[in-house]
Design a protein around this motif. Sequence first.
Motif, PDB file in Angstrom:
ATOM      1  N   SER A  21       1.820 -14.798   8.418  1.00  0.00           N
ATOM      2  CA  SER A  21       2.999 -15.661   8.339  1.00  0.00           C
ATOM      3  C   SER A  21       3.315 -16.078   6.922  1.00  0.00           C
ATOM      4  N   SER A  22       2.323 -16.058   6.027  1.00  0.00           N
ATOM      5  CA  SER A  22       2.567 -16.479   4.643  1.00  0.00           C
ATOM      6  C   SER A  22       2.588 -15.297   3.685  1.00  0.00           C
ATOM      7  N   SER A  23       2.752 -14.110   4.269  1.00  0.00           N
ATOM      8  CA  SER A  23       2.760 -12.893   3.457  1.00  0.00           C
ATOM      9  C   SER A  23       3.847 -12.927   2.393  1.00  0.00           C
ATOM     10  N   PRO A  24       3.494 -12.660   1.116  1.00  0.00           N
ATOM     11  CA  PRO A  24       4.488 -12.622   0.046  1.00  0.00           C
ATOM     12  C   PRO A  24       5.585 -11.601   0.320  1.00  0.00           C
ATOM     13  N   THR A  25       5.204 -10.480   0.945  1.00  0.00           N
ATOM     14  CA  THR A  25       6.181  -9.439   1.225  1.00  0.00           C
ATOM     15  C   THR A  25       7.261  -9.951   2.157  1.00  0.00           C
ATOM     16  N   GLU A  26       6.828 -10.678   3.199  1.00  0.00           N
ATOM     17  CA  GLU A  26       7.796 -11.212   4.159  1.00  0.00           C
ATOM     18  C   GLU A  26       8.700 -12.223   3.471  1.00  0.00           C
ATOM     19  N   ALA A  27       8.136 -13.082   2.593  1.00  0.00           N
ATOM     20  CA  ALA A  27       8.927 -14.090   1.895  1.00  0.00           C
ATOM     21  C   ALA A  27       9.957 -13.419   1.008  1.00  0.00           C
ATOM     22  N   ALA A  28       9.529 -12.308   0.369  1.00  0.00           N
ATOM     23  CA  ALA A  28      10.431 -11.611  -0.544  1.00  0.00           C
ATOM     24  C   ALA A  28      11.575 -10.948   0.219  1.00  0.00           C
ATOM     25  N   GLU A  29      11.309 -10.560   1.482  1.00  0.00           N
ATOM     26  CA  GLU A  29      12.323  -9.877   2.274  1.00  0.00           C
ATOM     27  C   GLU A  29      13.248 -10.836   2.994  1.00  0.00           C
ATOM     28  N   LYS A  30      12.993 -12.112   2.910  1.00  0.00           N
ATOM     29  CA  LYS A  30      13.790 -13.107   3.605  1.00  0.00           C
ATOM     30  C   LYS A  30      15.222 -13.108   3.081  1.00  0.00           C
ATOM     31  N   GLY A  31      16.203 -13.076   3.984  1.00  0.00           N
ATOM     32  CA  GLY A  31      17.594 -13.073   3.595  1.00  0.00           C
ATOM     33  C   GLY A  31      18.063 -14.442   3.129  1.00  0.00           C
ATOM     34  N   VAL A  32      19.244 -14.466   2.499  1.00  0.00           N
ATOM     35  CA  VAL A  32      19.788 -15.732   2.021  1.00  0.00           C
ATOM     36  C   VAL A  32      21.314 -15.673   2.086  1.00  0.00           C
ATOM     37  N   THR A  33      21.914 -16.784   2.496  1.00  0.00           N
ATOM     38  CA  THR A  33      23.368 -16.905   2.553  1.00  0.00           C
ATOM     39  C   THR A  33      23.790 -18.118   1.730  1.00  0.00           C
ATOM     40  N   VAL A  34      24.753 -17.936   0.836  1.00  0.00           N
ATOM     41  CA  VAL A  34      25.220 -19.032  -0.002  1.00  0.00           C
ATOM     42  C   VAL A  34      26.744 -19.074  -0.001  1.00  0.00           C
ATOM     43  N   LYS A  35      27.293 -20.239  -0.335  1.00  0.00           N
ATOM     44  CA  LYS A  35      28.733 -20.408  -0.508  1.00  0.00           C
ATOM     45  C   LYS A  35      28.956 -20.669  -1.981  1.00  0.00           C
ATOM     46  N   ASP A  36      29.694 -19.762  -2.655  1.00  0.00           N
ATOM     47  CA  ASP A  36      29.837 -19.904  -4.097  1.00  0.00           C
ATOM     48  C   ASP A  36      30.933 -20.901  -4.468  1.00  0.00           C
ATOM     49  N   LEU A  37      31.193 -21.042  -5.769  1.00  0.00           N
ATOM     50  CA  LEU A  37      32.131 -22.059  -6.239  1.00  0.00           C
ATOM     51  C   LEU A  37      33.595 -21.655  -6.048  1.00  0.00           C
ATOM     52  N   ALA A  38      33.830 -20.463  -5.519  1.00  0.00           N
ATOM     53  CA  ALA A  38      35.186 -20.048  -5.159  1.00  0.00           C
ATOM     54  C   ALA A  38      35.392 -20.210  -3.657  1.00  0.00           C
ATOM     55  N   GLY A  39      34.376 -20.765  -2.971  1.00  0.00           N
ATOM     56  CA  GLY A  39      34.454 -20.981  -1.531  1.00  0.00           C
ATOM     57  C   GLY A  39      34.137 -19.745  -0.704  1.00  0.00           C
ATOM     58  N   ARG A  40      33.591 -18.723  -1.350  1.00  0.00           N
ATOM     59  CA  ARG A  40      33.255 -17.469  -0.675  1.00  0.00           C
ATOM     60  C   ARG A  40      31.830 -17.536  -0.124  1.00  0.00           C
ATOM     61  N   THR A  41      31.653 -17.136   1.140  1.00  0.00           N
ATOM     62  CA  THR A  41      30.314 -17.075   1.724  1.00  0.00           C
ATOM     63  C   THR A  41      29.763 -15.658   1.532  1.00  0.00           C
ATOM     64  N   VAL A  42      28.608 -15.574   0.892  1.00  0.00           N
ATOM     65  CA  VAL A  42      28.007 -14.272   0.591  1.00  0.00           C
ATOM     66  C   VAL A  42      26.592 -14.223   1.154  1.00  0.00           C
ATOM     67  N   THR A  43      26.285 -13.153   1.877  1.00  0.00           N
ATOM     68  CA  THR A  43      24.970 -13.011   2.508  1.00  0.00           C
ATOM     69  C   THR A  43      24.208 -11.834   1.897  1.00  0.00           C
ATOM     70  N   PHE A  44      22.926 -12.056   1.651  1.00  0.00           N
ATOM     71  CA  PHE A  44      22.037 -11.015   1.123  1.00  0.00           C
ATOM     72  C   PHE A  44      20.929 -10.801   2.149  1.00  0.00           C
ATOM     73  N   GLU A  45      20.640  -9.536   2.439  1.00  0.00           N
ATOM     74  CA  GLU A  45      19.591  -9.225   3.406  1.00  0.00           C
ATOM     75  C   GLU A  45      18.225  -9.650   2.886  1.00  0.00           C
ATOM     76  N   LYS A  46      18.088  -9.630   1.572  1.00  0.00           N
ATOM     77  CA  LYS A  46      16.868 -10.132   0.956  1.00  0.00           C
ATOM     78  C   LYS A  46      17.234 -10.779  -0.380  1.00  0.00           C
ATOM     79  N   ALA A  47      16.375 -11.625  -0.868  1.00  0.00           N
ATOM     80  CA  ALA A  47      16.659 -12.345  -2.110  1.00  0.00           C
ATOM     81  C   ALA A  47      16.925 -11.362  -3.239  1.00  0.00           C
ATOM     82  N   PRO A  48      18.048 -11.503  -3.967  1.00  0.00           N
ATOM     83  CA  PRO A  48      18.365 -10.567  -5.058  1.00  0.00           C
ATOM     84  C   PRO A  48      17.345 -10.633  -6.185  1.00  0.00           C
TER      85      PRO A  48
END
Length: 310
Positions: A21-48
């Motif tokens: 559960s604490s595997s670094p590989t799994e943490a690195a592969e975790k996706g992330v979704t953010v809303k930028d300063l132009a109001g755009r929602t952008v999703t990444f399958e894994k942390a860039p």
Amino acid sequence: MQKLFSWVLSLCLLVGLVVFSSSPTEAAEKGVTVKDLAGRTVTFEKAPKRVVVLSPGDLNTLQTLGVTIVGRPTSMAPVDPSLKDVPQVGNIHQPNFEKIVSVKPDVVIAGTAFQAHVEKAKSLGLKVIITSGSSIDDIKSSISLLGKLFDKEQRAKVLIGKINSKVKKYSKAKTTVRAVILFGSGSSSLVALPTSFSGDVLKKAGGENIAASFSQIKEFPGYANLSTERIIASNPDVIFIITHANPAETKKAMIKLMSTSSWRNLKAVKNKSVVFLPSELFAASPGAKIGEALDYMNKELLKVKAKLNK
């Protein structure tokens, strides 16, 4: 014996679950979704991981957060030795898409002006995050955004805390010094309004902007056309000048302007209170260095105040 074997087996399974559960590989592969300063929602399958940045302010912020850069803004200004071999890939106004694509970035970090290029970037398979540096609050929001995107949220909170402390330090430092900020060269300069980045710094460092009532230019939000008549009528205590593309030529043109009959009788010119601001802190958002910009501005305002009180 059988009970002991069962207990040992259960313990091994439990340890295995914890490790997995604490595997670094799994943490690195975790996706992330953010809303930028132009109001755009952008999703990444894994942390860039591979990052291109197109503005000096964001570059400084990313370095401070500890993010690795594979493409940096094109600039003639000196850079940190660690960035010397990182390819230059243009800027928010003139991105070099061929070079950007060649470094295979997971994300392109760019300021508001890059919105005109977002569709082209998307057509090339690039993911873009828009930041903003129009005010100190925008810079803090951008730092928070980048902290979340790159899993550096704690570092981002520390940076924002430092900025808040600096703003609080100067919140009661009303110098009553009346200032104008010119951006450009000679008579073609623009005047920074309180809604511009430099205007916001002036206000928060304790100065008064004589251009507060000037009309904003549609093409350049936060700025007004230079009106010699209005500046002469306001007679500022200090004239701040922001140099840009060619500092030497800009200084030459501004010194010539100040020597004309319309300008040389101004209080600021007579008192030699014409200050050329460092472009790396004021020409655009300096990112995490915003505290340095506040320090610099307040120091100059206090110098002018001391002159006026003599």
